[in-house]
Design a protein around this motif. Structure first.
Motif, mmCIF file in Angstrom:
data_model
loop_
_atom_site.group_PDB
_atom_site.id
_atom_site.type_symbol
_atom_site.label_atom_id
_atom_site.label_comp_id
_atom_site.label_asym_id
_atom_site.label_seq_id
_atom_site.Cartn_x
_atom_site.Cartn_y
_atom_site.Cartn_z
ATOM 1 N N ASN A 35 39.726 -0.161 54.123
ATOM 2 C CA ASN A 35 39.487 1.015 54.960
ATOM 3 C C ASN A 35 38.663 2.064 54.218
ATOM 4 N N SER A 36 38.992 2.303 52.960
ATOM 5 C CA SER A 36 38.240 3.278 52.175
ATOM 6 C C SER A 36 36.817 2.796 51.935
ATOM 7 N N ILE A 37 36.655 1.530 51.601
ATOM 8 C CA ILE A 37 35.326 0.991 51.317
ATOM 9 C C ILE A 37 34.454 1.032 52.570
ATOM 10 N N LEU A 38 34.995 0.597 53.698
ATOM 11 C CA LEU A 38 34.218 0.572 54.941
ATOM 12 C C LEU A 38 33.824 1.976 55.387
ATOM 13 N N CYS A 39 34.733 2.923 55.248
ATOM 14 C CA CYS A 39 34.425 4.303 55.634
ATOM 15 C C CYS A 39 33.332 4.872 54.741
ATOM 16 N N ARG A 40 33.460 4.678 53.456
ATOM 17 C CA ARG A 40 32.457 5.200 52.519
ATOM 18 C C ARG A 40 31.102 4.519 52.736
ATOM 19 N N LEU A 41 31.098 3.212 52.974
ATOM 20 C CA LEU A 41 29.858 2.501 53.271
ATOM 21 C C LEU A 41 29.190 3.089 54.515
ATOM 22 N N ALA A 42 29.991 3.303 55.555
ATOM 23 C CA ALA A 42 29.436 3.807 56.810
ATOM 24 C C ALA A 42 28.824 5.186 56.638
ATOM 25 N N LEU A 43 29.514 6.062 55.912
ATOM 26 C CA LEU A 43 29.062 7.448 55.810
ATOM 27 C C LEU A 43 27.918 7.634 54.824
ATOM 28 N N THR A 44 27.743 6.694 53.899
ATOM 29 C CA THR A 44 26.677 6.847 52.905
ATOM 30 C C THR A 44 25.465 5.963 53.190
ATOM 31 N N GLN A 45 25.647 4.897 53.958
ATOM 32 C CA GLN A 45 24.547 3.946 54.139
ATOM 33 C C GLN A 45 24.127 3.758 55.595
ATOM 34 N N THR A 46 24.754 4.487 56.525
ATOM 35 C CA THR A 46 24.355 4.411 57.923
ATOM 36 C C THR A 46 24.265 5.829 58.487
ATOM 37 N N ALA A 47 23.876 5.927 59.754
ATOM 38 C CA ALA A 47 23.694 7.241 60.373
ATOM 39 C C ALA A 47 24.934 7.767 61.078
ATOM 40 N N ILE A 48 26.026 7.016 61.110
ATOM 41 C CA ILE A 48 27.204 7.427 61.870
ATOM 42 C C ILE A 48 27.841 8.670 61.254
ATOM 43 N N ASP A 49 28.383 9.545 62.092
ATOM 44 C CA ASP A 49 29.066 10.729 61.581
ATOM 45 C C ASP A 49 30.578 10.486 61.582
ATOM 46 N N PRO A 50 31.353 11.305 60.856
ATOM 47 C CA PRO A 50 32.787 11.051 60.695
ATOM 48 C C PRO A 50 33.564 11.037 62.004
ATOM 49 N N ALA A 51 33.207 11.898 62.948
ATOM 50 C CA ALA A 51 33.958 11.965 64.200
ATOM 51 C C ALA A 51 33.766 10.696 65.025
ATOM 52 N N VAL A 52 32.545 10.188 65.089
ATOM 53 C CA VAL A 52 32.298 8.947 65.823
ATOM 54 C C VAL A 52 32.962 7.772 65.102
ATOM 55 N N PHE A 53 32.882 7.780 63.766
ATOM 56 C CA PHE A 53 33.565 6.733 62.999
ATOM 57 C C PHE A 53 35.045 6.705 63.333
ATOM 58 N N THR A 54 35.665 7.892 63.375
ATOM 59 C CA THR A 54 37.096 7.974 63.686
ATOM 60 C C THR A 54 37.387 7.444 65.084
#
Length: 307
Positions: A35-54
């Motif tokens: 969960n930590s790795i996927l979240c960090r990957l998403a926020l640093t290497q893609t355009a998704i923002d935290p609210a949409v990720f959640t």
């Protein structure tokens, strides 16, 4: 580990054999770290923002858990079911949202350590407020763990962003509260599915509010294919399937053992972050990890001996 918050009737859980329990436990710990790795990957290497990720994480977790609950006979988890509660859903959303926003500004290893430390500290402090007493060994462990967190958060080049650290500690407190709410649940898969279902519209509202707040909170309803994929994997696999695997392993574990094996999650996360994210394990993070995880281990061992 999140459980759920209502003592509902459910089928008695099967107790796995020692070998199967060990495998299930390992898979669950890997899922929690993911969960930590996927979240960090998403926020640093893609355009998704935290609210949409959640939002995507919660919604995909709800879908995954609903399918698992239906397939395993936990029929209460269907739409409109009584499993779970709004209070549990609110705690779940608070954890997931604070977790995502915190990872805008900190490494996966540091975030996992802060999260885990806050979860355990919350549960220990609630126990003390309810009249539980610690033996001397446990007090030593608690002091060591708090000292390790203080070292990690002390101002300096290696200290995490203060707001990010505060958010991750809040995420851990919410996760700890969610776990405490669920101690009476007799059907954790059904209740977790119910909580995820309830949390989905709440996460949608949060995403809209974050979009209106804009850059102040890092939200603008941004996403791309990669970000959505990471969020869906976090929700459906690392959360939905991971929680189900954990619940399958729990009948074979004592309470102290179940708590102690989770000491591995920050370590697994930090090592995985080196490989997947190119992060570096700093001396301060390593020393803080030893102090925090060692201190919590002493609290758990002291509790086991006292029992």
């Amino acid at each position: 580990m999140p459980t759920n918050d209502r003592a509902e009737a459910g089928p008695a859980p099967a107790v796995p054999g020692a070998g199967r329990a060990a495998l299930l436990t390992l898979l669950a710990m890997l899922a929690f770290a993911a969960n930590s790795i996927l979240c960090r990957l998403a926020l640093t290497q893609t355009a998704i923002d935290p609210a949409v990720f959640t939002l995507v994480r919660i919604a995909s977790g709800a879908a995954s858990l609903w399918l698992i609950a239906r397939a395993t006979g936990h029929a209460k988890a269907g739409p409109g079911a009584k499993a779970g509660s709004w209070r549990g859903a609110a705690a779940l959303l608070a954890y997931a949202a604070a977790f995502s926003f915190a990872y805008l500004t900190m490494t996966a290893g540091t975030g996992a350590l802060l999260l885990f430390g806050a979860v355990q500290a919350t549960m220990i402090l609630v126990g003390l407020s309810r009249g539980e007493r610690l033996v001397p060994l446990q007090w030593v462990g608690l002091a060591l763990a708090l000292g390790g967190l203080a070292l990690l958060l002390a101002p300096g080049l290696s200290a995490p962003d203060p707001l990010g650290a505060l958010l991750m500690v809040a995420a851990g407190a919410a996760w700890g509260a969610y776990s405490l709410l669920g101690r009476a649940s007799r059907d954790p898969i059904a209740t977790t599915a119910g909580n995820f279902l309830r949390a989905t519209p709440m996460a949608a509202v949060l995403a809209l509010l974050a979009a209106f707040a804009g850059p102040v909170v890092g939200g603008s309803l941004r996403w791309d294919q990669g970000g959505l994929a990471y969020a869906a994997l976090s929700g459906a696999l690392a959360s939905g399937v991971g929680y189900s695997i954990w619940y399958a392993a729990l009948p074979a574990l004592t309470a102290a053992r179940a708590a102690s094996v989770q000491l591995s999650v920050p370590v697994i996360t930090a090592l995985a972050a080196v490989l997947a994210l190119g992060e570096r394990i700093t001396p301060i993070l390593a020393l803080s990890s030893l102090a925090v995880l060692g201190g919590i281990a002493l609290v758990i061992v002291g509790k086991s001996r006292r029992a």
